[in-house]
Design an enzyme around this catalytic site. Structure first.
Site, PDB file in Angstrom:
ATOM      1  N   TYR A   1       5.436  18.008  36.745  1.00 17.99           N
ATOM      2  CA  TYR A   1       5.173  16.656  37.266  1.00 17.99           C
ATOM      3  C   TYR A   1       5.787  16.503  38.665  1.00 17.99           C
ATOM      4  O   TYR A   1       5.233  15.827  39.528  1.00 17.99           O
ATOM      5  CB  TYR A   1       5.754  15.589  36.320  1.00 17.99           C
ATOM      6  CG  TYR A   1       4.907  15.396  35.081  1.00 17.99           C
ATOM      7  CD1 TYR A   1       3.869  14.471  35.070  1.00 17.99           C
ATOM      8  CD2 TYR A   1       5.121  16.158  33.945  1.00 17.99           C
ATOM      9  CE1 TYR A   1       3.073  14.304  33.960  1.00 17.99           C
ATOM     10  CE2 TYR A   1       4.335  16.010  32.808  1.00 17.99           C
ATOM     11  CZ  TYR A   1       3.312  15.072  32.826  1.00 17.99           C
ATOM     12  OH  TYR A   1       2.515  14.915  31.731  1.00 17.99           O
TER      13      TYR A   1
ATOM     14  N   CYS B   1      -0.857  13.605  26.608  1.00 17.20           N
ATOM     15  CA  CYS B   1       0.557  13.512  26.984  1.00 17.20           C
ATOM     16  C   CYS B   1       1.422  14.556  26.265  1.00 17.20           C
ATOM     17  O   CYS B   1       1.448  14.611  25.037  1.00 17.20           O
ATOM     18  CB  CYS B   1       1.044  12.095  26.629  1.00 17.20           C
ATOM     19  SG  CYS B   1       2.811  11.884  26.810  1.00 17.20           S
TER      20      CYS B   1
HETATM   21  N1  LIG Z   1      10.802   9.972  28.343  1.00 21.04           N
HETATM   22  C1  LIG Z   1       9.552   9.677  27.813  1.00 21.04           C
HETATM   23  C2  LIG Z   1       8.483   9.970  28.824  1.00 21.04           C
HETATM   24  C3  LIG Z   1       7.130   9.662  28.315  1.00 21.04           C
HETATM   25  C4  LIG Z   1       6.109   9.585  29.447  1.00 21.04           C
HETATM   26  O1  LIG Z   1       6.466   9.607  30.643  1.00 21.04           O
HETATM   27  N2  LIG Z   1       4.841   9.470  29.075  1.00 21.04           N
HETATM   28  C5  LIG Z   1       3.796   9.356  30.074  1.00 21.04           C
HETATM   29  C6  LIG Z   1       2.533  10.022  29.600  1.00 21.04           C
HETATM   30  S1  LIG Z   1       2.559  11.761  29.662  1.00 21.04           S
HETATM   31  C7  LIG Z   1       3.448   7.903  30.267  1.00 21.04           C
HETATM   32  O2  LIG Z   1       3.281   7.175  29.310  1.00 21.04           O
HETATM   33  N3  LIG Z   1       3.308   7.478  31.529  1.00 21.04           N
HETATM   34  C8  LIG Z   1       2.936   6.149  31.883  1.00 21.04           C
HETATM   35  C9  LIG Z   1       3.780   5.636  33.037  1.00 21.04           C
HETATM   36  O3  LIG Z   1       4.626   6.396  33.495  1.00 21.04           O
HETATM   37  O4  LIG Z   1       3.588   4.511  33.443  1.00 21.04           O
HETATM   38  C10 LIG Z   1       9.367  10.511  26.559  1.00 21.04           C
HETATM   39  O5  LIG Z   1       9.591  11.736  26.589  1.00 21.04           O
HETATM   40  O6  LIG Z   1       9.038   9.927  25.546  1.00 21.04           O
END
Ligand SMILES: N[C@@H](CCC(=O)N[C@@H](CS)C(=O)NCC(=O)O)C(=O)O
Length: 318
Positions: A194, A63
């Site tokens: 993305y 991530c």
């Molecule tokens: N705004 C958050 C975004 C984090 C994020 O989207 N992480 C992704 C992994 S790259 C995630 O955990 N996705 C799981 C989901 O969307 O359910 C940050 O920057 O901390």
């Protein structure tokens, strides 16, 4: 996702799109701040004072958002102050899981199997997506913050004397320029890849690809006469650019179809990636196996879960 603290809907990378088919990222809900005195930060509540061995980061090495926090933890020499657990790289039906895949950890405090259990532990009524990174308070047994943009800033300046303050990733004199670059890159590049990968129709995809490659042209231009994006010193803007650049050729080019060029085709950008990768400690935050396994585990984009052999990344070693 969790609904009222219960795991209710299996993971799918696209939880929301607008009516034109553009991927919409959800907002983070835990927004407290660690401060040297424990006073409240710009959002959330007070009570999170900077202390050694009190806070824990849960990350996934696939991530980019989580990797930002690992980079800042290294650069600010907070490794002995803030502990870390790494999830497995795969995105399964219950999203992030702990386990014994090489380079991953078991959950150390509660023996939880899934990150969503930490969310419902913090808020038994939590409704929303379960994202990584998570900054955890071992004392109050709750999530402090799950927004990487906040976390990198509090690691930079919330730990007072516990951190190495010879390096400042968001110095007063450069904040306007850092904010300008962060804002430009967030929508077009960090989130742009993305939007290309998760677009639900051709025109949303093409719009996103154009933004991504405009932002690569911007980066190449910006780096013509400087080592880092705002000048001679590394700042938050570089952390945010690097995490997307290092994943580009290995994941986004293929899986997200951002394939007009690879980042290694841009001479200034390539030199910049190598420059940051060579900073002591930074390569420890990059795990190409987790990145590849993790992205290609996204069943919505790769139903057969076939993981490509390439690309060859030996250019980083030279
Ligand atoms: N705004 C958050 C975004 C984090 C994020 O989207 N992480 C992704 C992994 S790259 C995630 O955990 N996705 C799981 C989901 O969307 O359910 C940050 O920057 O901390």
């Amino acid at each position: 996702m969790l609904i009222n603290g219960k795991w209710s809907k299996d993971f799918h990378p696209v939880q929301a799109s607008d009516k034109e088919g553009r991927f919409l990222r959800q907002s983070s809900q835990f927004r407290n701040w660690i401060t040297p005195s424990g006073s409240a930060g710009i959002t959330g509540k007070a009570g999170f004072a900077a202390e050694s061995d009190r806070y824990h980061l849960y990350v996934a090495l696939i991530c980019p958002w989580a990797s930002r926090t690992l980079m800042v933890r290294k650069l600010k020499k907070l490794e002995n102050i803030i502990s870390v657990s790494v999830t497995e790289p795969f995105l399964g039906p219950q999203c992030w899981a702990f386990g014994d895949y090489p380079g991953a950890d078991q959950e150390p405090f509660y023996d939880y199997h899934y990150v969503h259990q930490l969310y419902s532990h913090s808020d038994s009524n939590y409704t929303g997506q379960v994202t990584i990174p998570v900054l955890w308070d071992k004392k109050q047994q709750t999530i402090v913050n799950n927004e990487s943009a906040d976390i990198i800033r509090m690691l930079n300046n919330g730990f007072g004397e516990l951190a190495d303050n010879t390096i400042d990733l968001y110095p007063d004199s450069l904040q306007t320029e850092i904010d300008r670059i962060n804002n430009y890159l967030y929508d077009r590049f960090n989130n742009g890849v993305y939007q290309a990968g998760f677009a639900t129709n051709q025109s949303a995809y093409e719009e996103a690809v154009e933004k991504v490659f405009n932002s690569l042209a911007f980066l190449e231009q910006q780096l013509q006469d400087r080592k880092f994006l705002v000048g001679k010193q590394i700042t938050e803007a570089d952390i945010r650019a690097f995490v997307t650049l290092i994943r580009f050729d290995i994941a986004y080019y293929g899986l997200f179809k951002t394939n007009l060029a690879q980042v290694r085709d841009y001479p200034q950008i390539l030199a910049y990636i190598k420059r940051i990768y060579a900073i002591p400690g930074i390569s420890d935050t990059v795990n190409f196996d987790h990145i590849k396994q993790g992205y290609y585990s996204l069943k919505a984009l790769n139903p057969q879960s076939i993981v490509p052999k390439g690309p060859n990344l030996s250019y980083l070693q030279k």
